[in-house]
Design a protein around this motif. Structure first.
Motif, short mmCIF file in Angstrom:
data_model
loop_
_atom_site.label_atom_id
_atom_site.label_comp_id
_atom_site.label_asym_id
_atom_site.label_seq_id
_atom_site.Cartn_x
_atom_site.Cartn_y
_atom_site.Cartn_z
N LEU A 132 0.84 -1.20 0.00
CA LEU A 132 0.00 0.00 0.00
C LEU A 132 0.87 1.26 0.00
O LEU A 132 0.62 2.21 -0.77
N GLY A 133 1.90 1.27 0.84
CA GLY A 133 2.79 2.43 0.90
C GLY A 133 3.51 2.67 -0.42
O GLY A 133 3.62 3.83 -0.87
N GLU A 134 3.99 1.60 -1.04
CA GLU A 134 4.69 1.75 -2.32
C GLU A 134 3.75 2.28 -3.41
O GLU A 134 4.14 3.12 -4.22
N THR A 135 2.52 1.76 -3.42
CA THR A 135 1.54 2.21 -4.42
C THR A 135 1.22 3.70 -4.25
O THR A 135 1.21 4.47 -5.21
N LEU A 136 0.95 4.08 -3.00
CA LEU A 136 0.63 5.49 -2.74
C LEU A 136 1.81 6.40 -3.06
O LEU A 136 1.64 7.48 -3.64
N TRP A 137 3.02 5.98 -2.69
CA TRP A 137 4.21 6.79 -2.96
C TRP A 137 4.41 6.96 -4.46
O TRP A 137 4.75 8.04 -4.95
N HIS A 138 4.21 5.89 -5.20
CA HIS A 138 4.32 5.95 -6.66
C HIS A 138 3.28 6.94 -7.22
O HIS A 138 3.62 7.78 -8.08
N ASP A 139 2.06 6.85 -6.71
CA ASP A 139 1.00 7.76 -7.19
C ASP A 139 1.31 9.21 -6.81
O ASP A 139 1.04 10.13 -7.60
N VAL A 140 1.85 9.42 -5.63
CA VAL A 140 2.23 10.77 -5.21
C VAL A 140 3.28 11.34 -6.16
O VAL A 140 3.21 12.51 -6.57
N GLY A 141 4.24 10.50 -6.52
CA GLY A 141 5.28 10.95 -7.46
C GLY A 141 4.71 11.30 -8.82
O GLY A 141 5.06 12.33 -9.42
N LEU A 142 3.82 10.47 -9.32
CA LEU A 142 3.20 10.73 -10.62
C LEU A 142 2.39 12.03 -10.59
O LEU A 142 2.44 12.83 -11.54
N LYS A 143 1.65 12.23 -9.51
CA LYS A 143 0.84 13.45 -9.42
C LYS A 143 1.73 14.68 -9.33
O LYS A 143 1.43 15.73 -9.92
N TYR A 144 2.82 14.55 -8.60
CA TYR A 144 3.75 15.67 -8.49
C TYR A 144 4.34 16.00 -9.85
O TYR A 144 4.51 17.18 -10.21
#
Length: 832
Positions: free
Chosen positions: A283-295
């Motif tokens: 879950l943490g890896e998925t969210l972190w990846h999504d945060v990076g993409l959104k940034y």
């Protein structure tokens, strides 16, 4: 009653009396009235239409609300459940907010608990929850009252009330966010009071509520809650940690003010990536990846150059690891300076779980920061040095993983300037451990130019001359990293590595450390394409021995160089025989009688060990015989001279034993021994009278070997001077020595020439015979038998003289058996 249809009118007429009964004092009457109202309204058959229900409720809502203050708990319960069920059935319960909300505030929103029943408080908060769900924007007028209620109920003693209150707070924040943000901070304090509740479900729902309250409220509260959320990342319950990860991930994706809080929120989300539970990590890896993409998408213009002209992925990258996207890497790069100081402080926190979590988090940060880590190396390294000494094994492992990443992302030119001086100056465990891991992560071609600098640093005396096992283990870890990373490139520094491995082996206290040294020597041979350990000793031994040339004269028992020399000679095997020209002077110097006694004992022990297997060590090339006389004359004999004291006695014993080893190994031939035999015999005869039993015993063996070796080469007059000393040893207190002397006598008698003039030397023979015959009457049978053999040998010189001496004393002997045997033997010799 105007405006109501016939059904509602009928119902109201039917319950009019029940409504009036609600004001009675009798509890049973009130209870019966409430039950009858329900029966005639909500439970009526057939069911009333919605419009009819609303008409009825309009008339009864106020009387019912008054019952909520009744002293009878059951009445209050029946009234509130009745109101709740009515509101569930009505399409627009918001019409009654002006009636219900004030009552809820009175019952739930006071400083002290007004409603004593936990169950009724729960039903009241469920009623409140229903109003929030169905009223929407119309609640904005009552926001202050709602907040007042929630401030009290969130900290209610009853866990179920807490949970329902949190649901209310979340729903309220979503229902009127444009108004809620002005009051959201009022709920943070009660939520933080409840966040550490003993029930995991309560903690979970509080975390989720905090997420919603801040998401739809005032983002400034992030500063207040982050420390509390960080504590929840240590929660024993996975569902709580999952909730924190989701909340923080949601903020990083959607919180309006998230850019202001990146440095506080990113460590919390990354903590999910290092969680022990696979589901939370995913879950943490998925969210972190999504945060990076959104940034990336939000900062497309700023990152355009990096995206369009992106460098190719690093060729030297940690294996089996997916590289974080550009947005993640950029986020870390821009916030690392604000995250790292606090994280480094936590590496030294007094709470062990904090240190463990921080060390694991450091790995993820460096993985995302990549080469940007270079700008923070000093701070980073100082924290890692201290963390390497942590008593928590997992924390140390994660620090080692982080240090290895530094090797991947930071150029050796940078880290060598920072780490190597620290290794030299601190002489402590941390810098060495970090160095070993950084080397392991470095690229072979970039490391090659710095190998000499690295090995010179770890070979620095203050660093490698450590007797502490942990330090030795890290020195070996550095060597292993160099060999593993550089492979054949270590050929240029093989001498330094060999020197270091021998040094660690010499100082090692643990057997496991010595075994590790052997393993690394074997590994070094493999990368250098040597076929055996003997080849590497042949290649590296002479330079190492020559390095001792300036210091060996001043060695003491604690000198590290002496220990390394000892370790080298013991391990070199046949190679020792190739370097006698360099080794023998070192032995001679350190066996000088003026040297410290302990040093001489150590060197005698080394020499004895070598001579026990001389064919495969000292004499492996047949050259040891050339130095045998030097060993006897310059090393052994000077240390046999008597001096007072136990230590001096131990040295004499060791020296005589060493003489015995020299004679036993066979390199000291008759020709080579002849120039020094007189000095050897003189000293050995003196040693035969030593206070130490071992010295006397070994001296007898040495003299026996000398007689066997020299034979008739000894001068007859010299022989005559020796038998009194031998006879004296027959009176020794030790039977073992007396038996040994009898053997010495046999070898001694073999030294007399065939043309020995017995008439000329009659007096010596008489004295010897008489002395031996005394011991033929010894109380010990084994001594008698040994002396009998000696006398039979002596009889060969002049049997008639022995017979005359025997006749004079045989009557004095306690048994005549040995005398008769000797007479018979001598008689046969006479008749020959």
């Amino acid at each position: 009653m105007a405006g109501v249809d016939q059904n509602s009118n009928t119902v109201l007429q039917g319950i009019a009396r029940h409504i009036n009964c609600l004001g009675e004092q009798n509890r049973n009457v009130k209870k019966k009235a409430l039950e009858d109202i329900r029966k005639e309204t909500l439970n009526r058959t057939p069911r009333l239409e919605v419009d009819d229900l609303q008409c009825v409720f309009n008339e009864i809502v106020k009387p019912l609300l008054k019952v909520l203050s009744d002293t009878v708990e059951k009445c209050r319960e029946l009234a509130i459940v009745l109101i709740l069920d009515f509101l569930k059935s009505l399409p627009n319960p918001d019409e009654y907010l002006s009636y219900v909300i004030p009552v809820l505030v009175q019952r739930l929103g006071q400083q002290e608990i007004v409603e004593p029943s936990e169950e009724i408080r729960l039903i009241l908060i469920q009623l409140f929850s229903l109003l929030i769900q169905k009223s929407g924007k119309k609640l904005s007028v009552y926001l202050d009252d709602c907040i007042k209620i929630l401030q009290r109920t969130i900290v209610d003693p009853y866990p179920e009330v807490k949970k329902e209150s949190c649901i209310c707070a979340s729903n309220l924040s979503k229902a009127i966010p444009e108004y809620f943000h002005m009051q959201s901070e009022s709920l943070i304090k009660p939520l933080l009071v409840t966040i550490s509740h003993q029930h995991a479900k309560v903690r979970t729902i509080v975390v989720e509520t905090i997420g919603n309250v801040i998401q739809h409220g005032n983002g400034k509260s992030v500063d207040t809650v982050t420390s509390h959320l960080a504590q929840r990342m240590f929660d024993q319950s996975p569902i709580v940690r999952t909730a924190v990860t989701k909340v923080v991930g949601g903020w990083l994706l959607d919180l309006a003010d998230r850019y202001s809080f990146h440095h506080k929120l990113i460590p919390l989300l990354l903590s999910g990536i290092i969680d022990e539970q696979p589901q939370i990590r995913e879950l943490g890896e998925t969210l972190w990846h999504d945060v990076g993409l959104k940034y990336e998408s939000e900062n497309e213009d700023d990152l355009k150059d990096k995206s369009d002209f992106a460098k190719p992925p690093p060729s030297h990258y940690p294996p089996s690891i997916d590289r974080p996207n550009l947005g993640c890497r950029t986020l870390i790069m821009r916030n690392l300076s604000r995250i790292l100081p606090a994280l480094v402080r936590d590496l030294g926190d007094w709470v062990a779980p904090t240190r463990v979590k921080s060390s694991a988090l450091l790995y993820v940060l460096i993985l995302n920061a990549e080469d940007y880590t270079t700008q923070h190396m000093q701070l980073l390294l100082n924290g890692m040095y201290k963390a390497c000494c942590d008593e928590e094994t997992q924390a140390v492992k994660d620090i080692q993983r982080s240090a290895e990443l530094i090797g991947y992302f930071v150029e050796p030119a940078v880290w060598c300037k920072m780490i190597l001086p620290n290794v030299r100056s601190s002489q402590s465990l941390g810098p060495l451990m970090v160095l070993a891991c950084v080397i392991r992560g470095s690229e072979r071609k970039s490391l090659k130019s710095y190998l000499t600098q690295i090995t010179e640093t770890i070979l620095f005396p203050d660093v490698c001359h450590s007797f502490q096992t942990p330090m030795q283990d890290q020195l070996l870890a550095c060597v292993e990293s160099v060999i593993t990373t550089s492979k054949e490139d270590v050929a240029d520094i093989s001498q330094s590595i060999f020197h270091l491995l021998l040094t660690v082996s010499a100082l090692a206290q643990a057997e496991a450390t010595k075994m590790k040294v052997q393993s690394l020597l074997t590994k070094l041979c493999q990368v250098l394409n040597f076929q055996s350990l003997e080849e590497i000793f042949r290649s590296c031994s002479r330079p190492l021995i020559e390095s001792f040339r300036e210091s060996y004269a001043t060695w003491n028992v604690h000198s590290v160089e002496r220990l390394v020399f000892d370790s080298l000679i013991m391990a070199a095997g046949p190679v020792v025989g190739e370097h006698l020209d360099d080794i023998i002077p070192i032995l001679v110097c350190n066996l000088n009688p003026e040297k410290d006694a302990e040093v001489r004992l150590k060197f005698f022990s080394l020499l004895s060990h070598l001579m026990m297997n001389a064919a495969n060590t000292l004499d492996s090339h047949g050259k040891f015989g050339d130095f045998a006389v030097t060993i006897v004359k310059d090393m052994i004999l000077p240390n046999c001279v008597w001096k007072a004291g136990r230590t001096a006695g131990a040295i004499r014993t060791t020296a005589v034993s060493c003489m015995w080893a020299v004679l036993q190994c066979g390199v000291l031939t008759k020709d080579k021994l002849e120039p020094v035999v007189e000095d050897v015999i003189t000293q050995i005869l003196v040693s035969m009278d030593d206070d130490n039993k071992s010295t006397r015993l070994v001296s007898c063996r040495v003299l026996t070997r000398l007689f066997d070796l020299m034979g008739g080469a000894l001068d007859q007059d010299r022989l005559h001077n020796m038998y009194p000393e031998l006879l004296k040893r027959l009176d020794d207190s030790s039977d073992e020595i007396r038996i040994m002397v009898s053997k010495t006598f046999l070898a001694y008698l073999d030294c007399f020439e065939d043309k020995y003039d017995t008439n000329l030397y009659r007096a010596h023979l008489e004295a010897m015979y008489r002395g031996l015959l005394v011991h033929l009457d010894d109380p010990e049978t084994k001594i008698q038998e040994a002396i009998l053999d000696v006398l039979k040998k002596a009889a060969e010189l002049k049997p008639s003289l022995l017979m005359n001496e025997l006749e004079q004393v045989r009557h004095k002997h306690r048994t005549s058996r040995y005398c008769e045997d000797l007479l018979s033997y001598s008689q046969k010799l006479t008749n020959l």
